[in-house]
Design a protein around this motif. Structure first.
Motif, PDB file in Angstrom:
ATOM      1  N   PRO A 158      -7.038   7.704   4.468  1.00 39.13           N
ATOM      2  CA  PRO A 158      -7.447   7.885   3.080  1.00 39.13           C
ATOM      3  C   PRO A 158      -6.555   7.144   2.084  1.00 39.13           C
ATOM      4  CG  PRO A 158      -6.625   9.945   4.044  1.00 39.13           C
ATOM      5  CD  PRO A 158      -6.694   8.950   5.146  1.00 39.13           C
ATOM      6  N   GLY A 159      -5.352   6.775   2.504  1.00 35.98           N
ATOM      7  CA  GLY A 159      -4.422   6.146   1.576  1.00 35.98           C
ATOM      8  C   GLY A 159      -4.737   4.712   1.209  1.00 35.98           C
ATOM      9  N   SER A 195      -7.615   3.470  -0.082  1.00 36.87           N
ATOM     10  CA  SER A 195      -8.863   3.328  -0.850  1.00 36.87           C
ATOM     11  C   SER A 195      -8.778   2.228  -1.910  1.00 36.87           C
ATOM     12  CB  SER A 195      -9.241   4.657  -1.497  1.00 36.87           C
ATOM     13  OG  SER A 195      -8.311   4.996  -2.495  1.00 36.87           O
ATOM     14  N   ILE A 199       0.855  -1.187   0.000  1.00 38.17           N
ATOM     15  CA  ILE A 199       0.000   0.000   0.000  1.00 38.17           C
ATOM     16  C   ILE A 199       0.887   1.231   0.000  1.00 38.17           C
ATOM     17  CG2 ILE A 199      -1.283   1.361   1.699  1.00 38.17           C
ATOM     18  CD1 ILE A 199      -3.059  -0.284   0.017  1.00 38.17           C
ATOM     19  N   ASP A 200       0.564   2.159  -0.881  1.00 33.66           N
ATOM     20  CA  ASP A 200       1.223   3.457  -0.843  1.00 33.66           C
ATOM     21  C   ASP A 200       0.289   4.385  -0.077  1.00 33.66           C
ATOM     22  OD1 ASP A 200       2.194   5.944  -1.229  1.00 33.66           O
ATOM     23  OD2 ASP A 200       2.312   5.825  -3.412  1.00 33.66           O
ATOM     24  N   LEU A 201       0.712   4.788   1.114  1.00 32.78           N
ATOM     25  CA  LEU A 201      -0.202   5.540   1.977  1.00 32.78           C
ATOM     26  C   LEU A 201      -0.542   6.920   1.428  1.00 32.78           C
ATOM     27  CD1 LEU A 201       1.147   4.522   5.480  1.00 32.78           C
ATOM     28  CD2 LEU A 201      -0.929   3.746   4.334  1.00 32.78           C
ATOM     29  N   ASP A 202       0.138   7.342   0.384  1.00 33.68           N
ATOM     30  CA  ASP A 202      -0.192   8.633  -0.223  1.00 33.68           C
ATOM     31  C   ASP A 202      -1.181   8.496  -1.368  1.00 33.68           C
ATOM     32  OD1 ASP A 202       1.475  10.033   1.507  1.00 33.68           O
ATOM     33  OD2 ASP A 202       3.227   9.570   0.269  1.00 33.68           O
ATOM     34  N   THR A 203      -1.680   7.279  -1.590  1.00 35.92           N
ATOM     35  CA  THR A 203      -2.670   7.086  -2.646  1.00 35.92           C
ATOM     36  C   THR A 203      -3.874   7.976  -2.379  1.00 35.92           C
ATOM     37  OG1 THR A 203      -2.025   4.782  -2.742  1.00 35.92           O
ATOM     38  CG2 THR A 203      -4.069   5.364  -3.851  1.00 35.92           C
ATOM     39  N   PRO A 204      -4.264   8.793  -3.337  1.00 38.67           N
ATOM     40  CA  PRO A 204      -5.448   9.626  -3.087  1.00 38.67           C
ATOM     41  C   PRO A 204      -6.724   8.801  -3.179  1.00 38.67           C
ATOM     42  CG  PRO A 204      -4.628   9.997  -5.310  1.00 38.67           C
ATOM     43  CD  PRO A 204      -3.668   9.037  -4.668  1.00 38.67           C
ATOM     44  N   HIS A 205      -7.766   9.262  -2.484  1.00 40.33           N
ATOM     45  CA  HIS A 205      -9.093   8.652  -2.618  1.00 40.33           C
ATOM     46  C   HIS A 205      -9.687   9.216  -3.901  1.00 40.33           C
ATOM     47  CE1 HIS A 205     -12.943   7.009  -1.760  1.00 40.33           C
ATOM     48  NE2 HIS A 205     -13.499   8.114  -1.341  1.00 40.33           N
ATOM     49  N   ARG A 206      -9.536   8.475  -4.985  1.00 36.05           N
ATOM     50  CA  ARG A 206      -9.910   9.010  -6.295  1.00 36.05           C
ATOM     51  C   ARG A 206     -11.423   9.097  -6.419  1.00 36.05           C
ATOM     52  NH1 ARG A 206      -5.656   5.486  -7.306  1.00 36.05           N
ATOM     53  NH2 ARG A 206      -3.794   6.419  -8.194  1.00 36.05           N
TER      54      ARG A 206
END
Lengths: 949, 436, 90
Positions: B345-346, B348, A150-157
């Motif tokens: 939020p990361g 999702s 998991i990349d914790l900076d993934t935005p909630h698209r």
């Protein structure tokens, strides 16, 4: 095994003119539009895609579809992508998962050497001593967690949801599902057809026979000409109460993944069948694939799955795979026919590739073993509807038993047949679904008769008169004469299951929990039946006797983003809020409300109110407009005190208790006219008190004539407080004599304020100062506030926030429900015992309050620390001397700018409640300090002279 | 494992790395974890419910009190109810002194369980964070911390910076609706492998002579002398149990069920202050471990932990509607996902793999009902709401003591059924009402 | 998502309503003994089967009503007739 790209196939779905470049495992590869990630890699000769969870064994293609346990990869920041299903896109960065340090040299593969010791559940039996080492063991075990990163900076698209109310939803667009959809639509139903794959057609898509291709073309054309809405690359993930369906759409043009919620009148389950792997030694070796995988690779993507194949077949799909292989030039080394009691015993080879197949004692050189050993019926949607499918040993699979009438099965779930038989069954199912949907629609509409009168009688519930599909006999093939992998995702072998059953984990649920079989990403789609079979074998029972696990939603996994959708977390602000923001407010969250906490210096705000005049925005204060002749009865019933004789224009404070005597809410209610009152509640109680009032009126006293309208947000509420409040309010108010004689404390008037008619003006407040509370229509709220601010410049008017108000109410000793009281605080504990009128006939909580009057209860008291500079934490415990015995706690504490000392409210045991009692307060620092219980709640102006001014 | 084996004069084969290697070399199967025996016609005590509470009760009856002629009966398989459906979180950071003392004892027993029972229950003391998003919640956290400290339980309130250090996945930025203002940090909290607890107690009890009977459904409780029909009800006494495998005579029946506690108690003529609600949970696909602690948000009704297998396990509040159906709902997963993404939020793109639910017996004060009832010989260990798993070891220990001595142990006295007659409820409800 | 038959609004998703729990009569506070009153406060039949219960149509007509639901299967029966305004009292 050597896979390669074939020449053009008549059924292929790739566009050979559209080349897509992507990266896999750090290297560049090319594929075609229409390829899946896996088919593109297979065509390029890749055959190891992942390492297994426990033993880190190399794994290749097994089923070449969504459920393939070996094809989970990481694509960019997207973990656990199904490479057997996800379509290839240009520029994709695809990486293998669960490899260390690399896909081809994996050190953890050494675990395989210790496999005999790492039996299922081995971790329950070791790592116990020495106990202090366990956290280290745990960290090591955790490095074996499979899956991507998991990349914790993934935005909630962007995600959005869709709501639908179709008559019929068909889950699965094979020949039966398409016919069901067409027939239902032809009968007038609104139909949604949902297909898990990228195109409709089911197994017809990868059948090379002329009849299959003709049928597919015909069905597609019919669908195109129909009103059926078709969703591909979408899955019905769950069937919930009353046919509430979750559907995930993975190919929405904007949303990354979209959740569709559909209230279907009838659900048709037509997911087809899932091919079941066969258990034998080496069955997880790259080069061993299912017959479906072979046919998909050849016919959909033009991939030659090997050079020299052994085909183990027990059904016509296996035969078709053999024909396909032969047609595209794969040498068929042997066909082992499972229908003739022949078996495959092992697949042998190097660590990465198949070299030979052993069957019937013969060793056959081959780089490909195609297995067609039978089917798993994915009865998930039926399970979710309460059905318990039953096993038919003659057909070697489960069939539906008795699903509810609004869930119908067709296609492979329901039986076997030629294409035309499956189509006919599907069409009959669609007609039945449409008939039943009409009956359901009529029934639902009849229940809504007040809004939409329904015509005619409810249509009869159509009986199920479909001609049942046959069941082809199929040998029961689960395990050969050797042991092999049952759950490839979890590295659970048949040996593990037998050992678990011998050890006493001999029901399917116990074995599942102990070995983790069926717990992986495909959730039993491939492995459940073989798991049950292994346990049945160990127990000497049949599959039907052992039973199966319950399939739980979702049918296919879906992202948290899709489930969450767009995040709707509303906040509320008053119409004055822009002014607050422009004037340096610090806000505080109270429920959904964003409220002014202070404007920089709450102590200064307090001093200004105590010397000049201040304004506070208290809009969230709950406000209920009451009208009708029976209001006094209602107030007598809900408040503990008496309300029969409140004159028009007067206001009274009241406390509400629940039926168990616990303090529920408090506030003032004023009589605006003969049959018109306004009730105020705490801000947090605005919603719950309204429902409480409605509940009493509707269920206990339905004959009383009272109308309740919540008007909390219809008015802004501004409290003007301070010695100069009258002067200020007088400058902007028309039509009300504000003199203390004409408009004394605890009265209410209708007024025009700053030119705004219809404002309610109350002589009440929480600060202990002379106060006017103005309820102005919301739309004019900002104007009224600004007018007051402008008019009071020379008086030193300034805003104050919640913090200032909290300090002042604490100076006055007013308790806050929910802060100074808790879920067990009875009415008399507040110190307002005199307001509990036990001589009334009835009121909420009366019996408990009557019994409580005879008990000694914990009490809310005012407390002052002996050292005036120490402010205890709110929650600091009151203890007995130097012991740890708890005798109470501080519930509110502040430094009082007015008194220049620390002030508190607290709850204490009855023995400490008398004024003058010394108590010990334990601070969070661990220090114990001495404090004194006060005679009355008010630390300041106990006689209340200022507020009456 | 001092007690095990003493009673039957035999010891279970010991679990250890050496034994694994030895059996691995020889290719031996391990012996059955518990015996499959005939149901006898008479026992000294019958425990209804083969979950962690029932098995712990039976284990401590045998180990601490030498009462081994005991049957544990379950209508399905051992651990089939809430024991195998909970999210396996353990903690002692309760609000009331009686709650803290009780759960702290439970935590101690969990910590020594692997050695006591000789099975690795994988007690993972990874810490527990209860987030506060409002002033009011923060006040409750402080309250809990203070009460905990007085009882010697390690809890403290920490701020956003420290929270971020412990769990970097949490969004501690300025959030409009659910800002993370602080958290109650409880280092001794963690997770346990719930199934291993079931099996460990069953195995240890079995070797001391207790019998485990699966697929044995209780149809009735046989009483005499009571006020109600068939001699049931207050004033009566238990004489036996009717099961789908025949009648058993016994002077003591302990109701250790969840979900069916009210129905079982009604068989003895005892009414309980319980309503049954499903509690739903869900798990994601595995990803590499990134969340090293347990995270709870009361305002968002969600708790989150990551297993050593990499899955995120989510739980929530009980369903509002009383229900015996455990089919689960879509809206549960939608709300859950929304709330989880508020906090993290990361994630999702993580996928929800499976949802399930179990039944919880809710009481009016969020505290259990334990001990004796107006029917002699009928004891209850029920009404656990969402806290049952955390309490299993101490409940078993205390219920066994009650059965053996005929007296209510001090630790469970606050949880007596009689409190609902006197109106003196336990204050955990205070926490619930303030915390939400 | 249950579909709850509101007598005024028709079948509505349960999220639109508030669940009011088991219907039970309030004892006369003038004569109730502590045991009776606390039975009313705390004790519930909690059957696994048909249960008479209250619902409040929070997002619709804002009326309380009572009907029967099977707590094992979630079927409803005996809903109030459309338009019934008796607020759950028979």
């Amino acid at each position: 095994m050597t896979m390669s790209r074939l020449g053009a196939q008549p059924t292929e779905v790739i566009d050979r003119t559209a080349k897509l470049r992507f990266r896999w495992n750090g290297k560049r590869f090319d594929g075609f539009e229409g390829d899946t990630i896996a088919s593109a890699l297979a065509a390029a000769g890749e055959h190891v895609f992942s390492r297994s969870m426990k033993y880190h064994r190399p794994r290749g293609i097994l089923t070449a579809d969504y459920w393939d346990p070996n094809l989970l990869v990481q694509v960019g920041d997207d973990p656990n992508v199904r490479a057997g299903h996800r379509l290839l896109e240009a520029g994709m960065d695809v990486r293998p998962q669960n490899v260390w340090p690399s896909l081809h040299r994996d050190i953890k593969a050494a675990n395989g050497l210790f496999g005999r010791f790492l039996t299922a559940g081995f971790y329950y039996k070791t790592f116990m001593r020495p106990a202090w080492l366990w956290p280290t063991y745990e960290r090591v075990l955790a490095t074996f967690a499979p899956g991507g990163k998991i990349d914790l900076d993934t935005p909630h698209r962007y995600h959005d949801k869709r709501y639908m109310h179709p008559d019929v939803v068909v889950a699965g667009a094979g020949p039966a599902g398409i016919e069901a959809a067409l027939a239902a639509a032809a009968a007038g139903a609104r139909v949604l057809l949902v297909e898990h794959e990228h195109a409709v057609g089911g197994h017809l898509r990868y059948s090379s026979s002329d009849s299959a291709r003709a049928a597919l073309a015909e069905l597609r054309a019919a669908l195109d000409a129909s009103d059926v809405e078709v969703l591909t690359n979408s899955t019905v993930t769950g069937r919930y109460e009353d046919n509430w369906l979750g559907i995930v759409q993975r190919n929405h043009p904007i949303a990354v993944e979209r959740l569709i919620k559909a209230r279907a009148k009838v659900l048709v389950a037509a997911p087809g069948l899932i091919e079941r792997p066969y258990v034998f030694s080496g069955n997880d070796r790259p080069g061993v694939i299912t017959s479906g995988a072979a046919r998909r690779l050849i016919n959909l993507w033009g991939v030659k799955p090997g050079e020299r194949a052994v085909v183990f077949t027990a059904n016509s799909d296996g035969d078709a795979a053999a024909a396909d292989l032969d047609r595209v030039g794969v040498e068929i080394a042997a066909i082992i026919d499972g229908r003739d009691q022949k078996r495959v015993s092992s697949a042998e080879g190097s660590s990465r590739a198949l070299q030979a197949v052993v069957a019937g004692g013969n060793r056959i050189e081959a780089d490909l073993l195609v297995v067609a050993a039978g089917w798993t019926a994915p009865t998930s949607l039926l399970n979710m509807a309460g059905d318990r499918p039953v096993h038919d040993p003659a057909a070697a699979r489960f069939f539906p038993s008795d699903p509810p009438g609004n869930v119908l099965a067709t296609g492979g779930l329901a039986g076997d047949g030629r294409i035309d038989e499956l189509r006919a069954h599907g069409a009959a199912t669609g007609r039945l679904a449409a008939q039943r949907a009409a009956a359901v629609a009529h029934r639902l509409q009849a229940l809504t008769a007040r809004a939409r009168p329904v015509e005619g009688n409810e249509p009869a519930w159509a009986p199920d008169e479909r001609t049942p599909l046959g069941r082809d006999p199929h040998p029961e093939l689960y395990r050969s004469d050797t042991h092999g992998m049952v759950d490839l995702s979890e590295d659970v072998g048949s040996k593990d299951l037998v050992a678990a059953a011998r050890e006493g984990y001999d029901s399917v649920e116990l074995a599942k929990r102990y070995t983790t079989a069926t717990m992986g990403p495909s959730q039993g789609k491939l492995e459940t039946v073989n798991t049950v079979a292994a346990i049945a074998e160990a127990r000497g029972e049949t599959i039907a006797q052992v039973g199966t696990t319950v399939w739980r939603p979702p049918y296919a996994p879906l992202t948290l983003g899709a489930l969450a959708g767009r995040v709707f977390e509303p906040v509320r602000v008053s119409s004055i809020h822009p002014w607050h923001e422009a004037n340096g407010v610090s806000t505080i969250l109270a429920g959904q409300w964003i409220r002014p906490d202070h404007y920089g210096d709450p102590a200064a705000e307090v001093r200004n109110v105590r010397t000049n005049v201040g304004l506070i925005d208290v809009t969230p204060l709950g406000k209920l407009d009451l009208r009708g002749p029976d209001i006094p009865k209602l107030l007598n019933l809900l408040y503990t005190n008496k309300w029969s004789k409140l004159p028009v224009g007067k206001v009274r404070y009241g406390m509400m208790c629940a039926e168990d005597g616990v303090v529920l809410d408090d506030g003032v209610t004023g009589r605006l006219a003969e049959d018109h009152y306004l009730m105020t509640t705490t801000s947090s109680g605005a919603g719950s008190v309204w429902e409480w009032v409605e509940n009493w009126l509707q269920t206990e006293r339905p004959d009383w004539k009272v109308h309740v309208t919540p008007v909390t947000t219809a008015y802004v509420s501004i409290n003007v407080a301070g010695p100069k409040a009258r002067e200020l309010v007088g400058r902007v108010t028309e039509g009300v004599d504000l003199s203390p004689e004409a408009f004394p404390y605890m009265e209410v008037r209708l007024a025009t304020v700053a030119g705004v008619a219809g404002c309610f003006m109350w002589r009440i407040g929480f600060t202990g100062e002379l106060s006017f509370e103005i309820h102005a229509p919301s739309g004019h709220g900002l104007h009224v506030w600004e007018a007051l601010m402008d008019a009071g410049q020379d008086l030193g008017v300034g805003p104050f926030g919640l913090e200032g108000q909290r300090i002042m109410r604490l100076e006055k000793g007013h308790f806050i429900v929910g802060q100074d009281t808790d879920g067990l605080t009875l009415g008399p504990s507040t110190g307002l015992g005199p307001l509990i009128k036990l001589d009334k006939d009835d009121f909420a909580g009366k019996p408990e309050l009557a019994w409580a009057a005879d008990r000694s209860l914990p009490m809310i008291v005012a407390i002052q620390t002996d050292d005036p500079n120490v402010v205890p934490e709110e929650a600091a415990q009151i203890v007995r001397g130097n012991t740890n015995e708890i005798l109470g706690r501080i519930t509110s504490a502040r430094m009082s700018p007015t008194l220049g000392r620390s002030i508190c409210l607290g709850q204490v045991e009855p023995e400490l409640a008398a004024g003058g009692t010394k108590v010990t307060v334990l601070l969070a620092s661990g220090e114990r300090i001495s404090a004194t219980v006060m005679d009355h709640h008010a630390h300041f102006d106990p006689a209340g002279e200022r507020l009456r001014g | 494992m001092t007690g095990i084996g003493r009673r039957l004069g035999r010891r279970p084969p010991k679990y250890s790395a050496a034994a694994l290697v030895w059996r691995g070399m020889r290719g031996d199967y391990w012996p059955r974890i518990w015996r499959d025996t005939e149901l006898k016609r008479s026992y000294d005590a019958v425990v209804i419910g083969g979950g962690v509470h029932g098995l712990a009760t039976a284990y401590y009856l045998a180990r601490n009190h030498g009462i081994t002629n005991v049957a544990v009966v379950d209508k399905a398989y051992l651990g089939s109810g809430a024991s195998g459906r909970n999210t396996a979180i353990v903690r002692a950071n309760y609000l009331t002194p009686e709650g803290v003392a009780f759960y702290d004892r439970s935590l101690q027993l969990y910590n020594s369980m692997a050695l006591d029972l000789n099975i690795n229950v994988m007690m993972s003391e990874r810490g527990h964070l209860t987030l506060a998003h409002t002033d009011a919640a923060l006040r409750t956290m402080n309250w809990r911390a203070e009460v905990n400290k007085l009882q010697g339980v390690n809890s403290s309130v920490i701020g956003p910076d420290e929270i971020k250090k412990i769990a970097p996945a949490l969004d501690t930025s300025d959030h409009p609706r659910y800002p993370i203002l602080g958290a109650l940090h409880h280092p001794p909290g963690g997770v346990v492998r719930h199934d291993a607890v079931v099996w460990g107690y069953a195995r240890a009890a079995d070797y001391m002579g207790v019998e485990m009977h699966q697929k044995t459904e209780v149809l009735d409780i046989l009483c005499e002398g009571g006020d109600g029909p068939d001699g049931k009800g207050p004033g009566g006494k238990v004489v036996g149990v009717r099961t789908n495998r025949g009648d058993i005579s016994t002077p003591v029946v302990v109701n250790c069920t969840a979900g069916w506690a009210g129905l079982i108690s009604a068989m003895a003529g005892v009414r309980l202050p319980i309503t049954t609600h499903p509690l739903q949970a869900a798990v994601t696909e595995p990803v590499k471990v990134f969340l090293p602690t347990v995270v709870v948000s009361g305002s968002l009704h969600v708790y989150i932990s990551q297993t050593d297998r990499g899955e995120l396990v989510f739980g929530a509040a009980v369903d509002a509607v009383a229900n015996y159906s455990i089919r689960g709902s879509l809206e549960f997963t939608e709300e859950l996902a929304g709330h989880v993404l508020e906090l993290m939020p990361g994630i999702s793109r993580m996928r929800l793999l499976r949802q399930w639910s179990g039944l919880c017996d809710m009481t009016p004060d969020y505290s259990p009902v334990m001990g004796f009832t107006p029917v002699d010989g009928f004891l209850v260990d029920v009404g656990w709401g969402t806290y049952g798993f955390k309490a299993a070891p101490v409940s078993g220990e205390q219920m066994a003591e009650a059965v053996a001595t005929g007296r209510t142990p001090k630790l469970i006295a606050p949880f007596a059924l009689s409190r609902f007659d006197s109106g003196e409820l336990v204050g955990e409800k205070g926490a619930a009402s303030v915390g939400h | 998502m249950l579909l709850v038959p509101c007598p005024n609004c028709g079948p509505r998703n349960s999220a639109d309503l508030r669940y009011g729990g088991e219907s039970h009569a309030r004892p006369d506070p003038a004569t109730a003994t502590p045991q009776q009153w606390r039975g009313y406060l705390y004790l519930r039949d909690n059957p696994a089967g048909w249960l008479r219960e209250n619902w409040y149509c929070r997002s619709g007509c804002r009326r309380w009503f009572a009907l029967e639901r099977n707590t094992a299967t979630n079927e409803f029966r005996n809903p109030p007739a459309p338009g019934d305004k008796r607020g759950g009292k028979a």
